[in-house]
Design a protein around this motif. Structure first.
Motif, PDB file in Angstrom:
ATOM      1  N   ASP A  57       6.302   5.198 -13.740  1.00 37.03           N
ATOM      2  CA  ASP A  57       7.242   5.897 -14.607  1.00 37.03           C
ATOM      3  C   ASP A  57       8.576   5.973 -13.878  1.00 37.03           C
ATOM      4  OD1 ASP A  57       8.549   8.638 -15.517  1.00 37.03           O
ATOM      5  OD2 ASP A  57       7.166   8.032 -17.113  1.00 37.03           O
ATOM      6  N   GLU A  58       9.658   5.718 -14.600  1.00 38.01           N
ATOM      7  CA  GLU A  58      10.982   5.708 -13.974  1.00 38.01           C
ATOM      8  C   GLU A  58      11.363   7.059 -13.368  1.00 38.01           C
ATOM      9  OE1 GLU A  58      13.313   6.414 -18.210  1.00 38.01           O
ATOM     10  OE2 GLU A  58      13.419   4.489 -17.202  1.00 38.01           O
ATOM     11  N   ARG A  59      10.704   8.145 -13.784  1.00 43.23           N
ATOM     12  CA  ARG A  59      10.972   9.472 -13.228  1.00 43.23           C
ATOM     13  C   ARG A  59      10.082   9.783 -12.040  1.00 43.23           C
ATOM     14  NH1 ARG A  59      10.600  10.895 -19.375  1.00 43.23           N
ATOM     15  NH2 ARG A  59       9.074   9.304 -18.961  1.00 43.23           N
ATOM     16  N   GLY A  60       9.277   8.818 -11.621  1.00 36.88           N
ATOM     17  CA  GLY A  60       8.316   9.051 -10.552  1.00 36.88           C
ATOM     18  C   GLY A  60       8.926   9.018  -9.169  1.00 36.88           C
ATOM     19  N   GLU A  61       8.053   9.214  -8.210  1.00 39.46           N
ATOM     20  CA  GLU A  61       8.435   9.211  -6.802  1.00 39.46           C
ATOM     21  C   GLU A  61       8.687   7.781  -6.340  1.00 39.46           C
ATOM     22  OE1 GLU A  61       6.574  10.920  -2.619  1.00 39.46           O
ATOM     23  OE2 GLU A  61       5.545  11.311  -4.501  1.00 39.46           O
ATOM     24  N   GLN A  62       9.710   7.605  -5.529  1.00 39.95           N
ATOM     25  CA  GLN A  62      10.027   6.293  -4.964  1.00 39.95           C
ATOM     26  C   GLN A  62       9.561   6.291  -3.512  1.00 39.95           C
ATOM     27  OE1 GLN A  62      14.085   4.995  -5.811  1.00 39.95           O
ATOM     28  NE2 GLN A  62      14.169   6.494  -7.462  1.00 39.95           N
ATOM     29  N   LEU A  63       8.570   5.463  -3.222  1.00 38.60           N
ATOM     30  CA  LEU A  63       7.993   5.420  -1.881  1.00 38.60           C
ATOM     31  C   LEU A  63       8.360   4.127  -1.165  1.00 38.60           C
ATOM     32  CD1 LEU A  63       4.311   6.630  -2.456  1.00 38.60           C
ATOM     33  CD2 LEU A  63       6.222   7.931  -1.531  1.00 38.60           C
ATOM     34  N   PRO A  64       8.804   4.223   0.083  1.00 38.58           N
ATOM     35  CA  PRO A  64       8.927   3.002   0.884  1.00 38.58           C
ATOM     36  C   PRO A  64       7.534   2.374   1.055  1.00 38.58           C
ATOM     37  CG  PRO A  64      10.022   4.859   1.958  1.00 38.58           C
ATOM     38  CD  PRO A  64       9.228   5.413   0.802  1.00 38.58           C
ATOM     39  N   SER A  65       7.492   1.096   1.329  1.00 41.81           N
ATOM     40  CA  SER A  65       6.214   0.382   1.426  1.00 41.81           C
ATOM     41  C   SER A  65       5.272   0.986   2.461  1.00 41.81           C
ATOM     42  CB  SER A  65       6.462  -1.098   1.737  1.00 41.81           C
ATOM     43  OG  SER A  65       7.157  -1.697   0.675  1.00 41.81           O
ATOM     44  N   MET A  66       5.807   1.401   3.602  1.00 44.79           N
ATOM     45  CA  MET A  66       4.946   1.991   4.635  1.00 44.79           C
ATOM     46  C   MET A  66       4.320   3.303   4.143  1.00 44.79           C
ATOM     47  SD  MET A  66       4.820  -0.034   7.268  1.00 44.79           S
ATOM     48  CE  MET A  66       4.297   0.992   8.628  1.00 44.79           C
ATOM     49  N   ALA A  67       5.085   4.117   3.435  1.00 45.33           N
ATOM     50  CA  ALA A  67       4.557   5.378   2.904  1.00 45.33           C
ATOM     51  C   ALA A  67       3.514   5.115   1.818  1.00 45.33           C
ATOM     52  CB  ALA A  67       5.690   6.247   2.366  1.00 45.33           C
ATOM     53  N   PHE A  68       3.746   4.104   0.986  1.00 45.24           N
ATOM     54  CA  PHE A  68       2.784   3.736  -0.051  1.00 45.24           C
ATOM     55  C   PHE A  68       1.474   3.292   0.596  1.00 45.24           C
ATOM     56  CE2 PHE A  68       1.350   0.504  -3.309  1.00 45.24           C
ATOM     57  CZ  PHE A  68       0.945   1.424  -4.261  1.00 45.24           C
ATOM     58  N   ALA A  69       1.574   2.461   1.632  1.00 48.01           N
ATOM     59  CA  ALA A  69       0.377   2.012   2.352  1.00 48.01           C
ATOM     60  C   ALA A  69      -0.355   3.198   2.967  1.00 48.01           C
ATOM     61  CB  ALA A  69       0.763   0.995   3.429  1.00 48.01           C
ATOM     62  N   SER A  70       0.391   4.108   3.563  1.00 44.41           N
ATOM     63  CA  SER A  70      -0.207   5.281   4.179  1.00 44.41           C
ATOM     64  C   SER A  70      -0.954   6.128   3.153  1.00 44.41           C
ATOM     65  CB  SER A  70       0.882   6.104   4.863  1.00 44.41           C
ATOM     66  OG  SER A  70       0.349   7.269   5.423  1.00 44.41           O
ATOM     67  N   LEU A  71      -0.362   6.310   1.975  1.00 43.76           N
ATOM     68  CA  LEU A  71      -1.012   7.064   0.905  1.00 43.76           C
ATOM     69  C   LEU A  71      -2.327   6.410   0.489  1.00 43.76           C
ATOM     70  CD1 LEU A  71      -0.923   9.337  -1.270  1.00 43.76           C
ATOM     71  CD2 LEU A  71       0.268   7.670  -2.717  1.00 43.76           C
ATOM     72  N   LEU A  72      -2.286   5.097   0.250  1.00 42.95           N
ATOM     73  CA  LEU A  72      -3.518   4.394  -0.134  1.00 42.95           C
ATOM     74  C   LEU A  72      -4.568   4.473   0.966  1.00 42.95           C
ATOM     75  CD1 LEU A  72      -2.211   1.206  -1.978  1.00 42.95           C
ATOM     76  CD2 LEU A  72      -3.057   3.335  -2.968  1.00 42.95           C
ATOM     77  N   GLY A  73      -4.141   4.325   2.202  1.00 39.77           N
ATOM     78  CA  GLY A  73      -5.072   4.427   3.322  1.00 39.77           C
ATOM     79  C   GLY A  73      -5.703   5.808   3.419  1.00 39.77           C
ATOM     80  N   ARG A  74      -4.905   6.845   3.195  1.00 37.90           N
ATOM     81  CA  ARG A  74      -5.412   8.214   3.233  1.00 37.90           C
ATOM     82  C   ARG A  74      -6.433   8.431   2.113  1.00 37.90           C
ATOM     83  NH1 ARG A  74      -0.881  10.407   3.578  1.00 37.90           N
ATOM     84  NH2 ARG A  74      -0.510  10.994   1.411  1.00 37.90           N
TER      85      ARG A  74
END
Length: 141
Positions: A57-74
């Protein structure tokens, strides 16, 4: 953890479909794409628990790739069995679906065509899983 992209609209045989296929083949985690019609059609129910739902969603959070990876890993390490990524049609998602999501995710402030958003998402999923596996694809810095 299964990465499940649920997208409105048929991607067919298109340049975007080639990109989706290119990156999807590289993802070493469980991966699945479900296409729904632009209107109607229900998001598949699932008996898997725990589950995370991410709505693009365009109103969503914008995550850098490293943060996105960290979230998925968690989430993976916490025992999440499936993460669903929902891509809407031209009208986006209704407020009920957005409100029920675990996360709203945006690829910048722009609105992207659903086929291009699908290619961008699958590339980011490949990038995140490659970061988590120590693969040199992502160059941080």
């Amino acid at each position: 953890m299964l990465l499940h992209v649920i997208a409105r609209g048929k991607i067919g045989r298109s340049p975007e479909a080639e990109l989706v296929d290119r990156y999807a083949r590289r993802i070493s985690w469980g991966f699945k794409i479900t296409e729904l019609p632009d209107r109607g059609g229900l998001v598949p129910t699932v008996a898997v628990n725990p589950l995370r739902t991410v709505v693009l969603d365009e109103r969503g959070e914008q995550l850098p790739s490293m943060a996105f990876a960290s979230l998925l890993g968690r989430w993976r390490d916490d025992g999440v069995r499936e993460t669903r990524f929902l891509i809407g049609a031209a009208d986006g998602h209704d407020t009920t679906l957005r409100a029920s999501a675990d996360m709203l995710l945006a690829f910048g402030g722009a609105t992207w065509p659903h086929m291009l958003a699908r290619a961008m998402l699958v590339e980011q999923l490949w990038r995140a899983t490659s970061i988590l596996s120590g693969h040199p694809y992502h160059r941080d810095g």
